[in-house]
Enzyme design. Structure first.
Site, PDB file in Angstrom:
ATOM      1  CB  CYS A 152      -0.449 -10.578 -50.678  1.00 46.87           C
ATOM      2  SG  CYS A 152      -1.409 -12.049 -50.740  1.00 46.87           S
ATOM      3  CD  GLU A 179       8.841  -2.835 -44.929  1.00 45.23           C
ATOM      4  OE1 GLU A 179       8.358  -2.415 -45.803  1.00 45.23           O
ATOM      5  OE2 GLU A 179       8.308  -3.434 -43.700  1.00 45.23           O
TER       6      GLU A 179
HETATM    7 ZN   LIG Z   1       4.528  -4.181 -45.665  1.00 41.42          ZN
HETATM    8 ZN   LIG Z   2       1.225 -12.094 -52.169  1.00 42.41          ZN
END
Ligand SMILES: [Zn+2]
Ligand SMILES: [Zn+2]
Length: 178
Positions: free
Chosen positions: A139, A129
């Site tokens: 990601c 966070e």
């Molecule tokens: Zn997130």
């Molecule tokens: Zn990453």
């Protein structure tokens, strides 16, 4: 760069200290514990027996703990949700973020308690966070802390570390105070 840690409602102080130490390791900055603030009654959804993460985050941002380029992480032990979602582990705004410890304990899943597992999960969710507050998106690397997780097993696959693509972006976010 410093991160302010704020308990929201009743949170075990020992766990706040553990999180303070692990975040100091994860980020290059100070982690400053602050006094707890109450859970906002307006965030409570009695029918769901959960708290609206958006309302809790807004309340945190109005609590006056934020200043300069600091990031503020609120930590609560109640279950958080967002409209349209069963629950969330946490939520990030521009400089503020909140995480819930509620679903991070093994006992929640009917398993024997394991404080090491619990603390690792708390660190992963907190770093994730806060990563958003430094401008990072989700990601695709399953081991990167910025991977989205919807289940506790996904949280356990990733670690508290940023992948080689995300790591420099955190540094950039720190430097610009974004
Ligand atoms: Zn997130
Ligand atoms: Zn990453």
């Amino acid at each position: 760069m410093s991160i302010i840690l704020v308990p929201i409602g009743k949170v075990d102080p020992v766990e706040m200290q553990a999180l303070q130490a692990s975040l100091a390791t994860a980020f290059s900055g100070d982690v400053v514990p602050k006094k707890k603030i109450p859970l906002p009654a307006t965030a409570r959804n009695t029918a769901r027996d959960q708290y609206d993460a958006e309302v809790v985050l807004e309340y945190l941002s109005l609590s006056g703990e934020i200043g300069g380029c600091d990031r503020v992480l609120g930590v609560t032990d109640v279950d958080l949700y967002l409209p349209g979602m069963n629950f969330v582990f946490g939520l990030a705004g521009r400089r503020n973020a909140v995480i819930s410890l509620y679903r991070l304990r093994q006992s929640f899943y009917g398993l024997p308690e394991d404080v090491g597992v619990f603390r690792r999960r708390a660190t992963v969710e907190a770093v994730h966070e806060l990563g958003h507050t430094f401008g990072l998106a989700h990601c695709d690397d399953p081991r990167c802390v910025m991977r989205f997780s919807n289940t506790i097993s996904e949280t356990d696959v990733k670690g508290p570390a940023f992948c080689p693509v995300c790591r420099p972006r955190v540094r950039a976010g720190e430097a610009t105070g974004r």
